[in-house]
Design a protein around this motif. Sequence first.
Motif, mmCIF file in Angstrom:
data_model
loop_
_atom_site.group_PDB
_atom_site.id
_atom_site.type_symbol
_atom_site.label_atom_id
_atom_site.label_comp_id
_atom_site.label_asym_id
_atom_site.label_seq_id
_atom_site.Cartn_x
_atom_site.Cartn_y
_atom_site.Cartn_z
ATOM 1 N N ASN A 29 -83.408 81.717 7.270
ATOM 2 C CA ASN A 29 -82.440 82.615 6.638
ATOM 3 C C ASN A 29 -82.634 84.077 7.002
ATOM 4 O O ASN A 29 -81.937 84.941 6.468
ATOM 5 N N LEU A 30 -83.577 84.372 7.882
ATOM 6 C CA LEU A 30 -83.806 85.745 8.316
ATOM 7 C C LEU A 30 -83.299 85.904 9.745
ATOM 8 O O LEU A 30 -83.664 85.132 10.628
ATOM 9 N N HIS A 31 -82.465 86.920 9.965
ATOM 10 C CA HIS A 31 -81.858 87.133 11.274
ATOM 11 C C HIS A 31 -82.126 88.579 11.691
ATOM 12 O O HIS A 31 -81.543 89.515 11.137
ATOM 13 N N ILE A 32 -83.004 88.766 12.661
ATOM 14 C CA ILE A 32 -83.436 90.097 13.053
ATOM 15 C C ILE A 32 -82.458 90.712 14.049
ATOM 16 O O ILE A 32 -82.118 90.110 15.062
ATOM 17 N N VAL A 33 -81.987 91.911 13.738
ATOM 18 C CA VAL A 33 -81.080 92.622 14.638
ATOM 19 C C VAL A 33 -81.706 93.915 15.162
ATOM 20 O O VAL A 33 -81.197 94.507 16.112
ATOM 21 N N SER A 34 -82.801 94.347 14.568
ATOM 22 C CA SER A 34 -83.480 95.555 15.022
ATOM 23 C C SER A 34 -84.084 95.332 16.406
ATOM 24 O O SER A 34 -84.497 94.224 16.748
ATOM 25 N N THR A 35 -84.142 96.390 17.204
ATOM 26 C CA THR A 35 -84.768 96.302 18.519
ATOM 27 C C THR A 35 -86.174 96.881 18.520
ATOM 28 O O THR A 35 -86.840 96.878 19.563
ATOM 29 N N GLU A 71 -100.909 74.555 14.675
ATOM 30 C CA GLU A 71 -100.649 74.805 16.086
ATOM 31 C C GLU A 71 -100.492 76.301 16.317
ATOM 32 O O GLU A 71 -100.156 77.052 15.399
ATOM 33 N N ILE A 72 -100.737 76.712 17.556
ATOM 34 C CA ILE A 72 -100.671 78.136 17.915
ATOM 35 C C ILE A 72 -99.604 78.326 18.980
ATOM 36 O O ILE A 72 -99.561 77.605 19.984
ATOM 37 N N LEU A 73 -98.727 79.295 18.745
ATOM 38 C CA LEU A 73 -97.666 79.608 19.693
ATOM 39 C C LEU A 73 -97.808 81.057 20.145
ATOM 40 O O LEU A 73 -97.890 81.966 19.313
ATOM 41 N N THR A 129 -87.982 85.428 18.900
ATOM 42 C CA THR A 129 -88.164 84.322 19.846
ATOM 43 C C THR A 129 -89.193 83.336 19.318
ATOM 44 O O THR A 129 -88.997 82.112 19.369
ATOM 45 N N GLY A 130 -90.301 83.862 18.800
ATOM 46 C CA GLY A 130 -91.330 82.992 18.255
ATOM 47 C C GLY A 130 -90.857 82.218 17.044
ATOM 48 O O GLY A 130 -91.121 81.015 16.909
ATOM 49 N N LYS A 131 -90.128 82.892 16.166
ATOM 50 C CA LYS A 131 -89.620 82.233 14.952
ATOM 51 C C LYS A 131 -88.715 81.064 15.300
ATOM 52 O O LYS A 131 -88.848 79.965 14.736
ATOM 53 N N GLU A 132 -87.802 81.280 16.223
ATOM 54 C CA GLU A 132 -86.878 80.215 16.612
ATOM 55 C C GLU A 132 -87.623 79.069 17.282
ATOM 56 O O GLU A 132 -87.303 77.891 17.060
ATOM 57 N N ALA A 133 -88.620 79.396 18.099
ATOM 58 C CA ALA A 133 -89.405 78.347 18.759
ATOM 59 C C ALA A 133 -90.198 77.530 17.730
ATOM 60 O O ALA A 133 -90.273 76.299 17.829
ATOM 61 N N CYS A 134 -90.752 78.205 16.743
ATOM 62 C CA CYS A 134 -91.515 77.509 15.695
ATOM 63 C C CYS A 134 -90.613 76.559 14.906
ATOM 64 O O CYS A 134 -91.016 75.433 14.575
ATOM 65 N N LEU A 135 -89.405 77.002 14.591
ATOM 66 C CA LEU A 135 -88.476 76.151 13.855
ATOM 67 C C LEU A 135 -88.110 74.918 14.671
ATOM 68 O O LEU A 135 -88.039 73.797 14.144
#
Length: 307
Positions: free
Chosen positions: A167-173, A34-36, A73-79
């Motif tokens: 397990n990856l949590h991005i904080v960089s802007t 699938e493509i997001l 945002t994409g990572k969380e949506a994919c999960l």
Amino acid sequence: MKLIIQIPCLNEEHQIAATLADLPTEIDGIDSIEILIIDDGSTDATADVARKHGAHHIVRHNRNRGLAAAFSTGKEACLKLGADIIVNTDADNQYVGADISKLVAPILRGDADIVVGDRQTATISHFSPLKRFLQKFGSNTVMKFSGVDVEDAVSGFRAFSRHAAKNLHIVSTYSYTIETLIQAGQKRMAIESVPVGTNLVERPSRLFTSKRSFITNQVATIFRIYAMYRPLRFFGWIGLILFSIGALPILRFLYQFFIMGDGTGHIQSLILGGVFVILGVIAGLIGLVADLIARNRRLIEILLEKE
């Protein structure tokens, strides 16, 4: 096994159709693809064009928030959509879509948590000598800070297992590429590189306006993330340097006063040395407190992983 290909986009209505057409529809070992699309506040018809040309899911930011936020945002949506493997690629069709099969292969075999596409920048003819040098120097710097062996550290063409993504949590802007590698290195994830092909991209990068801004932002990201995940070492070295600078004039004063019998005239050096010694001690204490905070953050991450 479900694969979701996520594509962060910003005003890509003229390019996204070609990017989507280049993506594979079948890969051995993958049951569904699938493509997001992550529309990062586009002001054109990016989302409509993407939907028309086969995108299965579209999430949108109401305003432009940057590549790091779009990736997260994409990572969380994919999960949430149940992805077993997530592949991130660029909307400008820089990467050869067929090489996604190379990215997911080590994860399917159980050999890697993260796979990074190596563009082999030294062989790309349309890269200037300066850009090749910066890519090599930057990747070597990231390898030293992260402890992982990745030849193309800023490549956005990469695959994540579900475990790694959670397990990856991005904080960089700014960007996610370096931060994910440093985090993965600290968490002892298995990371591999595979050679991938590239296509010529005519338009300028949307991520940075100049090489100077790119270098400045990436260097700042490296130090910020390293200080976050290795605070005791980071502030410890700063404290040791400050302490050493302060110790020199103090030792000089003691030598003049006790051994030579004449410490007069050096009181200013003694005061300056004392200030640096105090700053060094403070830096060390900051490192200790930051290390305790980092360990507490890790406990929180473990709790989130178990939810």
